[in-house]
Design an enzyme around this catalytic site. Sequence first.
Site, PDB file in Angstrom:
ATOM      1  N   ASN A 171       3.209   6.907   5.181  1.00  0.00           N
ATOM      2  CA  ASN A 171       2.573   7.058   3.871  1.00  0.00           C
ATOM      3  C   ASN A 171       1.497   8.143   3.895  1.00  0.00           C
ATOM      4  OD1 ASN A 171       2.574   5.978   1.189  1.00  0.00           O
ATOM      5  ND2 ASN A 171       0.554   5.123   1.604  1.00  0.00           N
ATOM      6  N   ILE A 211       2.199   2.539  -3.282  1.00  0.00           N
ATOM      7  CA  ILE A 211       1.246   3.212  -4.173  1.00  0.00           C
ATOM      8  C   ILE A 211       0.956   4.597  -3.604  1.00  0.00           C
ATOM      9  CG2 ILE A 211      -1.033   3.112  -5.237  1.00  0.00           C
ATOM     10  CD1 ILE A 211      -1.044   0.100  -4.573  1.00  0.00           C
ATOM     11  N   GLU A 232      -1.323   6.737  -2.980  1.00  0.00           N
ATOM     12  CA  GLU A 232      -2.774   6.887  -3.126  1.00  0.00           C
ATOM     13  C   GLU A 232      -3.240   8.328  -3.073  1.00  0.00           C
ATOM     14  OE1 GLU A 232      -2.306   5.264   1.198  1.00  0.00           O
ATOM     15  OE2 GLU A 232      -1.343   4.978  -0.728  1.00  0.00           O
ATOM     16  N   VAL A 255       0.834  -1.199   0.000  1.00  0.00           N
ATOM     17  CA  VAL A 255       0.000   0.000   0.000  1.00  0.00           C
ATOM     18  C   VAL A 255       0.872   1.254   0.000  1.00  0.00           C
ATOM     19  CG1 VAL A 255      -1.708   1.335   1.318  1.00  0.00           C
ATOM     20  CG2 VAL A 255      -1.943  -1.144   1.116  1.00  0.00           C
ATOM     21  N   ALA A 256       1.973   1.210   0.776  1.00  0.00           N
ATOM     22  CA  ALA A 256       2.872   2.362   0.859  1.00  0.00           C
ATOM     23  C   ALA A 256       3.564   2.641  -0.469  1.00  0.00           C
ATOM     24  CB  ALA A 256       3.913   2.128   1.944  1.00  0.00           C
ATOM     25  N   ASP A 267      -8.774  31.459 -35.846  1.00  0.00           N
ATOM     26  CA  ASP A 267      -9.588  32.156 -36.831  1.00  0.00           C
ATOM     27  C   ASP A 267      -9.156  33.619 -36.842  1.00  0.00           C
ATOM     28  OD1 ASP A 267     -11.700  32.529 -38.669  1.00  0.00           O
ATOM     29  OD2 ASP A 267     -12.962  33.303 -37.069  1.00  0.00           O
TER      30      ASP A 267
END
Length: 880
Positions: free
Chosen positions: A703, A281, A283, A278-279, A325
């Site tokens: 994290n 990633i 998040e 998890v760390a 234009d």
Amino acid sequence: MWYSQSAKDVLQKLKTDVQQGLSPEEVEKRLEKYGLNKWREQKSRSILTMLKDQLNDALIFVLLGAVLITSFMGEYVDAIIIMLVIFINASLGIIQEIKAGKAIEDLHKLASPKALVRRNGKVSEVNTDQLVPGDIVILETGRLIPADLRLIESINLQVEESALTGESVSANKKADEIFKDENIPLGDQQNMVFMSTLVTYGRGVGVVVSTGEDTEVGKIAEEINTDEAKTPLEKRLDELGKVLGKIAVAVCVLIFIIGYFQGRDLAELFLTAVSLAVASIPEGLAAIVAVVLSVGVTKMSKQNAIIKRLPAVETLGSVNIICSDKTGTLTQNKMTVTSYFTLSHNIQEVDQKKNDEHSKLLAKAMFLCSDATLEGDKSSGDPTEIALLSFADDLNLNRIEISEQSKRLDELPFDSDRKMMSVVVENNDQKRIYTKGAIDRLLPKCTHVLIDNQVLEINEQHKSEIEESIHQLSSQALRTLASAYKDISEIPSKDEWEENLVFIGLVGMIDPPREEVKPAIAKAKAAGITTLMITGDHAETAFAIAKDLKIAKNISQTITGQGLDKIDSDKLQHQIKDYRVFARVSPQHKVAIVKALKAEGNIVSMTGDGVNDAPSLSNANIGVAMGITGTDVSKSASDMILTDDNFATIVTAVEQGRNIYSNIKKSVIFLLTSNIGEVVTMLVTILAGMPAPLIATQLLWINLLTDSLPAIALGMDPSSDDVMTHKPRPANESFFAHKQGSRAILGGSLIGFLTIGAYWFGFYEHGYSPFDENIPEDILSYARTMAFMSLIASQLFYSLAFRHYRKSIFQIGIFSNKYLTGAIIIGFLLQVLVLEIPVLQEAFKLQSLDAAGWAMAIGLGLVPLIVNEIIKLYHRSQSR
């Protein structure tokens, strides 16, 4: 083709009578058959659909997986935090899309809410969506055309069609013309008028031949491609999410396998492996990106730009081609007299100081021979005639006083065959005819010229001087208009009005560029962005404007629509880079140009305001519509709307987009560096056979701390003053380009080994080694506290190094990002609370550090920042 049939045939075909119109019963029948007079609009997206799109992302899927894993392991707090991140990210995206939709609704205006229609022999106003084929419509000056009409009657009728054809000069319309050619361009169909165009002069009557999606406007609306491709940022994040997901799984499996063969406790090992996965990633990345983009969008809205989709800001920042234009975007969309010629003083620029009697007479003749009105910023009538009124004002003429003294007795209206207009004016019992018109028609009618207040017979020398002046003005793409007069005692027959005239002079006029456009184009050029002009106007006029704005250098860089037709799509793709000006082009040409540019790997922005711009706005990477003058179709096709119609705002948006991408990149690399540090710390120590230096709860706390405040603060970094001195990023550039990947790996590895050093010092300070057997629990806890504090300090201090890739933190100012300064201070305060509050200390299994421990943790924490500063100093010295 309606333009190839006579008015009588059209009326018979549509079964209607020009004097009576349709009956209410017939209108109802035709409404059922043809439907309402409006084109199909896109349905608004539901919140559920928007939520689905927000969650349809690889990184979000990884986070949802992390929620399941952490919930299974009993780490409900972290699972709730990750879910909150996902919810905040999705909510920000949905809120922004709803806000943008509301802004579009506010900008959306109907082309013509009411139309004058003859039904049952009576003229009345009806809603334009109630018009049906066969309806008889009355046209007046200032009225918007409510549908496509075949003209039945026309009296000096002129229609401004720039929204459809790109022409800034009003088109003359004649009901009695019939064209047998099947390929007549819209701008040349004199017996037709089209929906969303404007009557600028005269009046007429037309029969509705097409409504809704069958109109020229409706066809263009249907051509718009509503499929939206992913932006470069979305692609980068998608790729990153997939890579990080694989890394997370690999790390989890690797550590578990290593620990298993080392005989570690399986339950603790599994929880540690999952926590580290998890760390690994970041998040917080999805939320950080959304926050940074949302802040950027809010800032843009204050700078007169409405962003319809958050990632569009970043895409605009990677643009390397701006297709613009001409009419109303680069120019002011109003004719202006810039120069004038008299035989007394030759060619002069318009100047309030140069207002001799001859010049005043020229201006007087021009505005008296006019039906336009001008008061302050309010005007009505033909743009050319409005320009002549402004010309009189520029020469300090009192138009009100002169008009009151000069009574118009009669007039000979402008006629497209004669190309002249004449009026009889009486002033103090003196009658005079003033005539204005095209020089090639008016000059043959002149028998005398005015020079220094003397009327002389015209000779070849005079004609030669006049022709030379026309050549000079035309070379500057100025449209010329001449004026003459003659004194009379009695009003002659109109056949004699425009004979034996005295030539006064002529004016040169042009639709001038906006003042702010030239510096904006120069700024874009310095940033490696090429500006192209794409217009329906004549090549000479377009090139003159382009040359003045420094878009093009010579006429060889100009190509017309006819020229494009001779080049097949493959050749155009390779030759497109040779051109800077595209003139007399159709909507299909514009789309072909944008596609050719994109095929060459360019990120293309298309700006415009007309209906004819809509398909190219939709096909471009970023479509930018004008909010004030823009048509409904162009606004719905665009990604961004300028509420001030200012080309310079686009360049500001590019700058903002670049800074936003730069800040997102800073956050991404910082998060990856921090997470690599955690992974290196865990992998090396476990491979070496040491006890795990960080437990699951500590990893999750680290994290949470580094993935939130410092990373968001980096995303809020102030704009860099050198961001517009670099070339645009290539469309396929990775987040890890320019050695950013190596920087993350080396920086993360350094943080990891420094953390391991702090971990070892925790044992050494108490006479132990991490390889000893039967290490006391309090010693292991102290060593883990050292690793915990050192890792946090390294990451917090190192965040300062990411503010600029080359400049020192002292050059940009240590405290210039107040958000980052606050994040670092709050981070350390939270860390102290965790270390010193007994309940938290026990929960995270930490111990208070002694003075040596604090000195070592802070000292090691400063090392990555100091090393980075030394490397920057070396690179700066090398570049010098």
